[in-house]
Design a protein around this motif. Structure first.
Motif, PDB file in Angstrom:
ATOM      1  N   ARG A  48     -17.316  33.983  -0.338  1.00  0.00           N
ATOM      2  CA  ARG A  48     -16.287  33.528  -1.280  1.00  0.00           C
ATOM      3  C   ARG A  48     -16.409  32.041  -1.571  1.00  0.00           C
ATOM      4  O   ARG A  48     -15.770  31.541  -2.509  1.00  0.00           O
ATOM      5  CB  ARG A  48     -14.889  33.803  -0.712  1.00  0.00           C
ATOM      6  N   ASN A  74      -9.573  37.085  -8.756  1.00  0.00           N
ATOM      7  CA  ASN A  74     -10.434  38.143  -9.299  1.00  0.00           C
ATOM      8  C   ASN A  74      -9.583  39.218  -9.912  1.00  0.00           C
ATOM      9  O   ASN A  74      -8.646  39.713  -9.295  1.00  0.00           O
ATOM     10  CB  ASN A  74     -11.289  38.757  -8.176  1.00  0.00           C
ATOM     11  N   GLN A 116     -12.046  33.725  -5.261  1.00  0.00           N
ATOM     12  CA  GLN A 116     -13.256  32.933  -5.042  1.00  0.00           C
ATOM     13  C   GLN A 116     -12.835  31.480  -4.874  1.00  0.00           C
ATOM     14  O   GLN A 116     -11.878  31.021  -5.507  1.00  0.00           O
ATOM     15  CB  GLN A 116     -14.228  33.080  -6.202  1.00  0.00           C
ATOM     16  N   ASP A 141     -18.141  28.335  -2.437  1.00  0.00           N
ATOM     17  CA  ASP A 141     -19.202  27.633  -3.164  1.00  0.00           C
ATOM     18  C   ASP A 141     -18.873  26.146  -3.112  1.00  0.00           C
ATOM     19  O   ASP A 141     -17.719  25.758  -3.319  1.00  0.00           O
ATOM     20  CB  ASP A 141     -19.264  28.102  -4.621  1.00  0.00           C
TER      21      ASP A 141
END
Length: 219
Positions: free
Chosen positions: A183, A217, A143, A185
């Protein structure tokens, strides 16, 4: 207890004896994978011994250490490889690469990322973001948080908006070169979280930055 430690140490040494080469210092360092292997092996050995019968504790400990070490080293190894490729790709660009456990942070100074007072990525910086995008696409089990920061010059509202827009611009660029928006932000923090004093020109320059935080992850 001594008998139990033999398979624990053996399994840990077999799986965890790995180092990585820091491309900046050219020195070997213990990889995050090796640290994860060691912890995983120890935990697995204890659980394996507990689950096994009295006469099979050594065998149970060895099997548990091997399994625990493999699990513990998985995400660490994945992030080790990603860190290595990012360091090679960004060497000499002015972007700093930092490792924090199983996370990677890219620190991009504002003076090379954006024109003064602008929230549009400097075209001269496109190749750098292209390189980041290539690595992020290859290592897609992560991420990506893009965060913008400013110095303390100007109003709080102006700095907050500028930091948000700069983070969004970098996030959109990464998406445009193939990094999935699922993925990504983006957030702006304005004058919060300075990494240097705002009392000097050098400190203010350091605080004007965009950071990309890459989190592995475990799933």
């Amino acid at each position: 207890m001594k008998k139990l430690m033999i398979p624990v140490l053996a399994a840990t040494l077999m799986i965890g004896g790995c180092t990585t080469l820091d491309p900046y210092t050219q020195q070997e360092k213990t990889s995050q994978a090796a640290k994860g292997v060691g912890l995983g092996a120890l935990g697995g050995a204890i659980l394996g011994a507990a689950a096994a019968g009295k006469g099979d504790r050594n065998e149970g400990a060895l099997a548990g250490a091997l399994l625990g070490g493999a699990v513990g080293g998985g995400i660490g190894y994945y992030m080790d490889q990603q860190e290595m490729q990012l360091r090679h790709a960004l060497e000499g660009t002015g972007v700093r690469v930092e490792r924090m456990g199983d996370d990677i942070r890219l620190i991009m100074p504002g003076n090379i990322t954006f024109p003064t007072g602008s929230d549009r990525v400097d075209p001269a910086f496109y190749p750098v973001l292209d390189s980041v995008g290539v690595v992020l696409k290859k290592f897609d089990r992560t991420q990506v948080a893009v965060e913008g920061f400013t110095d303390s010059t100007g109003s709080f509202e102006l700095n907050q908006r500028l930091s948000e827009n700069r983070a969004l611009s970098v996030s959109r660029y990464l998406n445009s070169v193939g990094v999935s928006h699922l993925r990504l932000d983006s957030r702006g923090y304005g004058t919060r979280h300075p990494i240097a004093s705002n009392d000097t020109a050098q400190g203010r320059a350091a605080n004007r930055r965009v950071e990309i935080k890459i989190r592995g992850n475990r799933a």
